[in-house]
Design a protein around this motif. Structure first.
Motif, PDB file in Angstrom:
ATOM      1  N   GLN A  79     -15.613 -35.008   9.268  1.00  0.00           N
ATOM      2  CA  GLN A  79     -15.807 -33.776   8.515  1.00  0.00           C
ATOM      3  C   GLN A  79     -14.456 -33.405   7.932  1.00  0.00           C
ATOM      4  OE1 GLN A  79     -17.607 -31.460  11.729  1.00  0.00           O
ATOM      5  NE2 GLN A  79     -19.509 -31.504  10.569  1.00  0.00           N
ATOM      6  N   ASN A  80     -14.372 -33.464   6.620  1.00  0.00           N
ATOM      7  CA  ASN A  80     -13.110 -33.246   5.936  1.00  0.00           C
ATOM      8  C   ASN A  80     -13.177 -32.014   5.043  1.00  0.00           C
ATOM      9  OD1 ASN A  80     -13.501 -36.572   5.987  1.00  0.00           O
ATOM     10  ND2 ASN A  80     -11.579 -35.786   6.770  1.00  0.00           N
ATOM     11  N   PRO A  81     -12.008 -31.490   4.640  1.00  0.00           N
ATOM     12  CA  PRO A  81     -11.993 -30.283   3.805  1.00  0.00           C
ATOM     13  C   PRO A  81     -12.739 -30.473   2.492  1.00  0.00           C
ATOM     14  CG  PRO A  81      -9.803 -30.755   4.631  1.00  0.00           C
ATOM     15  CD  PRO A  81     -10.668 -31.940   4.958  1.00  0.00           C
ATOM     16  N   ARG A  82     -13.279 -29.370   1.989  1.00  0.00           N
ATOM     17  CA  ARG A  82     -13.965 -29.334   0.704  1.00  0.00           C
ATOM     18  C   ARG A  82     -12.973 -28.873  -0.354  1.00  0.00           C
ATOM     19  NH1 ARG A  82     -19.646 -28.898   0.612  1.00  0.00           N
ATOM     20  NH2 ARG A  82     -19.194 -29.488  -1.516  1.00  0.00           N
ATOM     21  N   ILE A  98     -10.759 -22.407   6.951  1.00  0.00           N
ATOM     22  CA  ILE A  98     -12.139 -22.629   6.475  1.00  0.00           C
ATOM     23  C   ILE A  98     -12.309 -24.038   5.895  1.00  0.00           C
ATOM     24  CG2 ILE A  98     -12.764 -20.211   6.156  1.00  0.00           C
ATOM     25  CD1 ILE A  98     -12.158 -20.590   3.132  1.00  0.00           C
ATOM     26  N   ASN A  99     -11.335 -24.901   6.155  1.00  0.00           N
ATOM     27  CA  ASN A  99     -11.415 -26.309   5.753  1.00  0.00           C
ATOM     28  C   ASN A  99     -11.622 -26.497   4.255  1.00  0.00           C
ATOM     29  OD1 ASN A  99     -11.260 -27.036   8.543  1.00  0.00           O
ATOM     30  ND2 ASN A  99     -13.439 -26.594   8.718  1.00  0.00           N
ATOM     31  N   GLN A 100     -10.829 -25.783   3.453  1.00  0.00           N
ATOM     32  CA  GLN A 100     -10.942 -25.880   1.996  1.00  0.00           C
ATOM     33  C   GLN A 100      -9.568 -26.034   1.358  1.00  0.00           C
ATOM     34  OE1 GLN A 100     -13.085 -22.445   0.539  1.00  0.00           O
ATOM     35  NE2 GLN A 100     -14.987 -23.069   1.517  1.00  0.00           N
ATOM     36  N   VAL A 101      -9.581 -26.628   0.160  1.00  0.00           N
ATOM     37  CA  VAL A 101      -8.421 -26.709  -0.706  1.00  0.00           C
ATOM     38  C   VAL A 101      -8.869 -26.176  -2.057  1.00  0.00           C
ATOM     39  CG1 VAL A 101      -6.734 -28.217  -1.834  1.00  0.00           C
ATOM     40  CG2 VAL A 101      -7.532 -28.747   0.496  1.00  0.00           C
ATOM     41  N   HIS A 102      -8.181 -25.141  -2.566  1.00  0.00           N
ATOM     42  CA  HIS A 102      -8.527 -24.529  -3.847  1.00  0.00           C
ATOM     43  C   HIS A 102      -7.533 -24.985  -4.901  1.00  0.00           C
ATOM     44  CE1 HIS A 102     -11.180 -21.104  -2.220  1.00  0.00           C
ATOM     45  NE2 HIS A 102     -11.018 -22.007  -1.261  1.00  0.00           N
TER      46      HIS A 102
END
Length: 184
Positions: free
Chosen positions: A35-38, A108-112
């Protein structure tokens, strides 16, 4: 996750051999489910010195203003995702000028990722995920009604660079949850 998407058997959380993190591992076929960042890709669309924002018609943060952005899809580049999200949320076509900000949001496991963009022809509207879209002059930006800390941080950085017309690529991280006011 409860079941393996490969064989349907139960999974358990454990650290696989040679790894250093807990992962879901199938008890039967041993498939490791990573499970990797979105990646969230979007734009800072500008027209005649004003910035285009969208009022969210979906949760989270329904009714708050945001830059047009959303989850990157498989088989597209980050630039394609940013342009697509701008088209979907603001019914706007843009010319991408360059990468502007990358903000890691590990809790929250995200990159914007936001790109500087010029609105083509000044045309925009409200897509299905937006209640409305509007061009804001710098002094009109609704700071207390912004949706997410990444949007706030990107706008703050953009306005600073706008003063000198010297746009940089900004690398930041936001490591704390958002408060009820939308501030990190």
């Amino acid at each position: 996750m409860k079941y393996c998407s490969t064989c349907g058997h139960p999974v358990e959380q454990r650290i696989p051999e040679g790894d250093n993190r807990h992962r879901y591992v199938c008890v039967s076929c041993e498939t490791i489910h990573y499970q990797n960042p979105r990646i969230i890709a979007g734009t800072v669309p500008v027209w005649e010195g004003k910035i285009l924002l969208c009022k969210r018609a979906i949760e989270p943060r329904y009714g708050y203003w945001t830059l047009p952005a959303g989850f990157m899809e498989n088989a597209e580049t980050t630039i394609e995702a940013a342009a697509r999200e701008t088209r979907e949320e603001a019914l706007a076509e843009v010319t991408i000028e360059g990468l502007f900000s990358i903000i890691d949001v590990p809790h929250i496991n995200q990159v914007h990722m936001f790109y500087r963009a010029n609105l083509i022809g000044g045309q925009f509207g409200a897509g299905e995920e937006s209640l409305e879209s509007k061009l804001f002059a710098v002094e009109e930006i609704p700071w207390d009604e912004l949706s997410f800390p990444t949007v706030r941080k990107t706008l703050e950085l953009f306005l600073e660079d706008m003063k000198t017309e010297n746009y940089q690529v900004h690398l930041k991280d936001i490591r704390r949850p958002m408060s009820a006011t939308g501030r990190a």
